[in-house]
Write an enzyme that holds these catalytic residues in place. Structure first.
Site, PDB file in Angstrom:
ATOM      1  N   ALA A 101      -7.588  14.853  20.100  1.00  0.00           N
ATOM      2  CA  ALA A 101      -7.607  13.489  19.570  1.00  0.00           C
ATOM      3  C   ALA A 101      -6.197  12.908  19.491  1.00  0.00           C
ATOM      4  O   ALA A 101      -5.981  11.735  19.796  1.00  0.00           O
ATOM      5  CB  ALA A 101      -8.246  13.486  18.180  1.00  0.00           C
ATOM      6  N   HIS A 108     -18.745  12.764   3.378  1.00  0.00           N
ATOM      7  CA  HIS A 108     -18.779  14.034   2.653  1.00  0.00           C
ATOM      8  C   HIS A 108     -17.836  14.049   1.450  1.00  0.00           C
ATOM      9  O   HIS A 108     -17.436  15.108   0.979  1.00  0.00           O
ATOM     10  CB  HIS A 108     -18.440  15.197   3.597  1.00  0.00           C
ATOM     11  CG  HIS A 108     -19.489  15.435   4.643  1.00  0.00           C
ATOM     12  ND1 HIS A 108     -19.288  16.232   5.756  1.00  0.00           N
ATOM     13  CD2 HIS A 108     -20.756  14.975   4.747  1.00  0.00           C
ATOM     14  CE1 HIS A 108     -20.390  16.242   6.493  1.00  0.00           C
ATOM     15  NE2 HIS A 108     -21.297  15.489   5.912  1.00  0.00           N
ATOM     16  N   GLN A 163     -16.425  12.624   8.396  1.00  0.00           N
ATOM     17  CA  GLN A 163     -16.998  13.771   7.687  1.00  0.00           C
ATOM     18  C   GLN A 163     -15.891  14.524   6.945  1.00  0.00           C
ATOM     19  O   GLN A 163     -16.165  15.490   6.246  1.00  0.00           O
ATOM     20  CB  GLN A 163     -17.657  14.723   8.687  1.00  0.00           C
ATOM     21  CG  GLN A 163     -18.796  14.095   9.452  1.00  0.00           C
ATOM     22  CD  GLN A 163     -19.182  14.937  10.657  1.00  0.00           C
ATOM     23  OE1 GLN A 163     -19.946  15.894  10.537  1.00  0.00           O
ATOM     24  NE2 GLN A 163     -18.657  14.604  11.810  1.00  0.00           N
ATOM     25  N   CYS A 215     -19.163  15.171 -21.787  1.00  0.00           N
ATOM     26  CA  CYS A 215     -20.290  16.084 -22.050  1.00  0.00           C
ATOM     27  C   CYS A 215     -19.888  17.555 -21.990  1.00  0.00           C
ATOM     28  O   CYS A 215     -20.735  18.421 -22.154  1.00  0.00           O
ATOM     29  CB  CYS A 215     -21.414  15.831 -21.049  1.00  0.00           C
ATOM     30  SG  CYS A 215     -21.019  16.400 -19.390  1.00  0.00           S
ATOM     31  N   GLY A 235     -13.725  14.797  17.513  1.00  0.00           N
ATOM     32  CA  GLY A 235     -13.375  16.009  16.780  1.00  0.00           C
ATOM     33  C   GLY A 235     -14.461  16.528  15.875  1.00  0.00           C
ATOM     34  O   GLY A 235     -14.184  17.082  14.818  1.00  0.00           O
ATOM     35  N   ARG A 263      -6.828  23.959  -1.590  1.00  0.00           N
ATOM     36  CA  ARG A 263      -7.006  23.050  -0.441  1.00  0.00           C
ATOM     37  C   ARG A 263      -6.416  21.667  -0.735  1.00  0.00           C
ATOM     38  O   ARG A 263      -5.840  21.027   0.135  1.00  0.00           O
ATOM     39  CB  ARG A 263      -8.493  22.916  -0.106  1.00  0.00           C
ATOM     40  CG  ARG A 263      -9.041  24.143   0.596  1.00  0.00           C
ATOM     41  CD  ARG A 263     -10.448  23.907   1.084  1.00  0.00           C
ATOM     42  NE  ARG A 263     -10.555  22.781   2.005  1.00  0.00           N
ATOM     43  CZ  ARG A 263     -11.697  22.179   2.316  1.00  0.00           C
ATOM     44  NH1 ARG A 263     -12.831  22.579   1.782  1.00  0.00           N
ATOM     45  NH2 ARG A 263     -11.723  21.176   3.159  1.00  0.00           N
ATOM     46  N   SER A 269     -18.161  18.865  15.840  1.00  0.00           N
ATOM     47  CA  SER A 269     -19.008  19.782  16.607  1.00  0.00           C
ATOM     48  C   SER A 269     -20.393  19.182  16.865  1.00  0.00           C
ATOM     49  O   SER A 269     -21.175  19.741  17.619  1.00  0.00           O
ATOM     50  CB  SER A 269     -19.147  21.104  15.853  1.00  0.00           C
ATOM     51  OG  SER A 269     -19.577  20.848  14.533  1.00  0.00           O
TER      52      SER A 269
END
Ligand code: OAD
Length: 249
Positions: free
Chosen positions: A236, A124, A106, A155, A192, A75, A194
């Site tokens: 949009a 997000h 988001q 770590c 845009g 992605r 939901s």
């Protein structure tokens, strides 16, 4: 109220012209015209074979870290190839005319920033960043090695994308900044999205509760549509440039 897309309602134009402290809440739909699949597309189309519960949850990562790492690497590469679209650019132009405009997104694709928006609150996270899965913070550079998940140099825990997965809390500072921006806003746009995923979906309702008008842009009806002052049906990338054109300088 439904507004005609071509001829903008006088009340809407007045609202857009007067607003100085605009909050634009955006979701996957604003990046759809750039070729980034929305979550709905992902479930139906090209990405239907992927189960979000295996790829975008801490449990899925614990079960199969390599599969999750590779999916996000894919992605990340897709997002690097796409470009911001007219919707992203229109919001950056709007902010140039109304410096009080804040984007609350988001999306994790960074396209608002690439289009020139500088006040962007990412609810997000961002897919281009990675961080230590055990909490050692963000990592600026990492080595990709086929078949392996890179590890934290402090770590040795796995590195993971710096995004919010299902079942995880949003970054508290980002959410608080978004709530403050909405509390101070004189116009909220919902673009845009939901309007289903909390807590982002509640932000327009904070505005409505304070009497601040909300304008929605979405080709489809959402749970917010009936409560928005104006619910504009369209893309949009087509509607936002038309709105910016009518606010003037
Ligand atoms: P969704 O995929 O749930 O919804 C995308 C919305 O965009 C839908 O309402 C579409 O009708 C609309 N849309 C599609 N094309 C559009 C266009 N060209 N212009 C305007 N709107 C368009 O995406 P989100 O609402 O962003 O969370 O999803 C919210 C969150 O749910 C995501 O951030 C993600 C997901 O679970 C996490 O990953 C934590």
């Amino acid at each position: 109220m439904m507004a005609e897309n071509r001829v903008l309602d006088d009340e809407l134009v007045a609202l857009l012209r007067q607003a100085q402290r605009v909050v634009a809440l955006t979701g996957a739909g604003i990046s759809a015209e750039s070729g980034v699949p929305t979550f709905r597309d992902a479930q139906q189309g090209l990405w239907a074979e992927y189960d979000p519960m295996e790829l975008a949850t801490p449990e899925g990562f614990a079960r199969n870290p390599l599969r999750v790492w590779e999916w996000y690497a894919m992605r990340r590469a897709q997002v690097a190839k796409v470009q911001p679209n007219a919707g992203h650019y229109a919001l950056a132009q709007w902010a140039a005319r109304r410096p009080g405009l804040t984007v609350v997104t988001q999306n994790v694709d960074g396209l608002h920033q690439r289009a020139g928006s500088d006040r962007v609150i990412e609810l997000h996270g961002n897919i281009t960043r990675v961080r230590c899965a055990a909490g050692h913070g963000p990592v600026a550079e990492w080595q990709e090695k086929a078949g392996e998940v890179p590890r934290c140099c402090q770590c040795d825990a796995y590195l993971r994308p710096d995004v919010v997965w299902f079942g995880e809390l949003l970054p508290a500072a980002a959410l608080a900044s978004a709530e403050q921006a909405v509390a101070a806003a004189d116009l909220v746009l919902s673009i845009g999205t939901s309007s289903l995923v909390q807590p982002a979906a509640s932000l327009p309702y904070l505005a409505l509760g304070a009497g601040v008008p909300v304008v929605e842009i979405n080709p489809e009806q959402t749970p917010l549509s009936a409560d928005a002052r104006f619910s504009l049906r369209g893309k949009a990338g087509e509607l936002l440039p038309a709105l910016v054109a009518c606010i003037g300088d």
